[in-house]
Design a protein around this motif. Sequence first.
Motif, PDB file in Angstrom:
ATOM      1  N   LEU A   1      54.947  41.166  44.349  1.00 45.36           N
ATOM      2  CA  LEU A   1      55.055  42.471  43.521  1.00 45.36           C
ATOM      3  C   LEU A   1      53.750  43.315  43.512  1.00 45.36           C
ATOM      4  N   SER A   2      52.479  42.469  43.538  1.00 41.73           N
ATOM      5  CA  SER A   2      51.160  43.057  43.344  1.00 41.73           C
ATOM      6  C   SER A   2      50.826  44.028  44.546  1.00 41.73           C
ATOM      7  N   VAL A   3      51.488  43.717  45.813  1.00 40.56           N
ATOM      8  CA  VAL A   3      51.420  44.601  46.821  1.00 40.56           C
ATOM      9  C   VAL A   3      52.603  45.647  47.010  1.00 40.56           C
ATOM     10  N   HIS A   4      53.956  45.308  46.465  1.00 38.01           N
ATOM     11  CA  HIS A   4      54.906  46.382  46.359  1.00 38.01           C
ATOM     12  C   HIS A   4      55.165  46.729  45.178  1.00 38.01           C
ATOM     13  N   THR A   5      54.460  47.519  44.487  1.00 36.56           N
ATOM     14  CA  THR A   5      54.706  48.064  43.045  1.00 36.56           C
ATOM     15  C   THR A   5      55.948  48.942  42.812  1.00 36.56           C
ATOM     16  N   GLU A   6      56.327  49.284  44.242  1.00 39.23           N
ATOM     17  CA  GLU A   6      57.515  50.103  43.935  1.00 39.23           C
ATOM     18  C   GLU A   6      58.948  49.147  43.602  1.00 39.23           C
ATOM     19  N   ILE A   7      58.821  47.952  43.682  1.00 36.01           N
ATOM     20  CA  ILE A   7      59.731  47.060  43.360  1.00 36.01           C
ATOM     21  C   ILE A   7      59.936  46.941  41.949  1.00 36.01           C
ATOM     22  N   ASP A   8      61.102  46.778  41.570  1.00 37.50           N
ATOM     23  CA  ASP A   8      61.561  46.581  40.120  1.00 37.50           C
ATOM     24  C   ASP A   8      61.409  44.927  39.874  1.00 37.50           C
TER      25      ASP A   8
ATOM     26  N   ASP B   1      50.991  38.982  57.762  1.00 35.48           N
ATOM     27  CA  ASP B   1      50.439  38.576  56.713  1.00 35.48           C
ATOM     28  C   ASP B   1      50.770  39.644  55.364  1.00 35.48           C
ATOM     29  N   LEU B   2      50.817  39.017  54.116  1.00 37.91           N
ATOM     30  CA  LEU B   2      51.004  39.730  52.948  1.00 37.91           C
ATOM     31  C   LEU B   2      49.563  40.177  52.467  1.00 37.91           C
ATOM     32  N   LYS B   3      49.205  41.223  52.532  1.00 36.34           N
ATOM     33  CA  LYS B   3      47.715  41.738  52.261  1.00 36.34           C
ATOM     34  C   LYS B   3      47.709  42.427  50.963  1.00 36.34           C
ATOM     35  N   ARG B   4      46.956  42.432  50.205  1.00 38.69           N
ATOM     36  CA  ARG B   4      46.658  43.268  48.945  1.00 38.69           C
ATOM     37  C   ARG B   4      45.260  43.992  49.313  1.00 38.69           C
ATOM     38  N   LYS B   5      45.461  45.276  49.211  1.00 41.05           N
ATOM     39  CA  LYS B   5      43.940  46.108  49.252  1.00 41.05           C
ATOM     40  C   LYS B   5      43.399  45.952  47.956  1.00 41.05           C
TER      41      LYS B   5
END
Length: 165
Positions: free
Chosen positions: A71-78, A104-108
């Motif tokens: 969720l920290s990467v995909h903020t559009e998800i509820d 890979d799951l990457k966070r900016k």
Amino acid sequence: RIDAAGNLGIAMTPGGSHKIDVTGTAGLSTGTAWYNTSDSRVKTNVATIENALDKINQLRPVSFQYTEEYLSVHTEIDASKTYNSFIAEEYEAVFPDAVTIQGDLKRKTSEEIPANLDDGTPAVPAEYETLLEDVKQFTPHDLTMYLVRAVQEMSARIKELENGE
């Protein structure tokens, strides 16, 4: 946005793991499905699916919520919503060709700083933190064909039972 490699990002910066990446949802105005090329002239080694019900019975549908990391990467998800799907590793045991590595799951962690043409300062690319490596994804495309065939198999078995066979 289209990047130098020709990847398209919709509502996001391209650079995901697909030629087209969409943040949020995507839909068709007709409420139908995406088209698949299916002409008999482009197919070879065509065979009827057998034992489809056995495959379907191996699947485990699950309900779940996404992790805080995702969720920290995909903020559009509820985060409060419960979703339904399959676990890719389990799905892979049944339909191995339908599961791939997404990337890979990457966070900016920092934004890109553009070059300053006035003083010659070069651009500084955005930085990313890798949260998970080799995240798996699956396509449910095979599932439809196996479900249809499983219903056909069950229908044939019901007819046999009705006829006392």
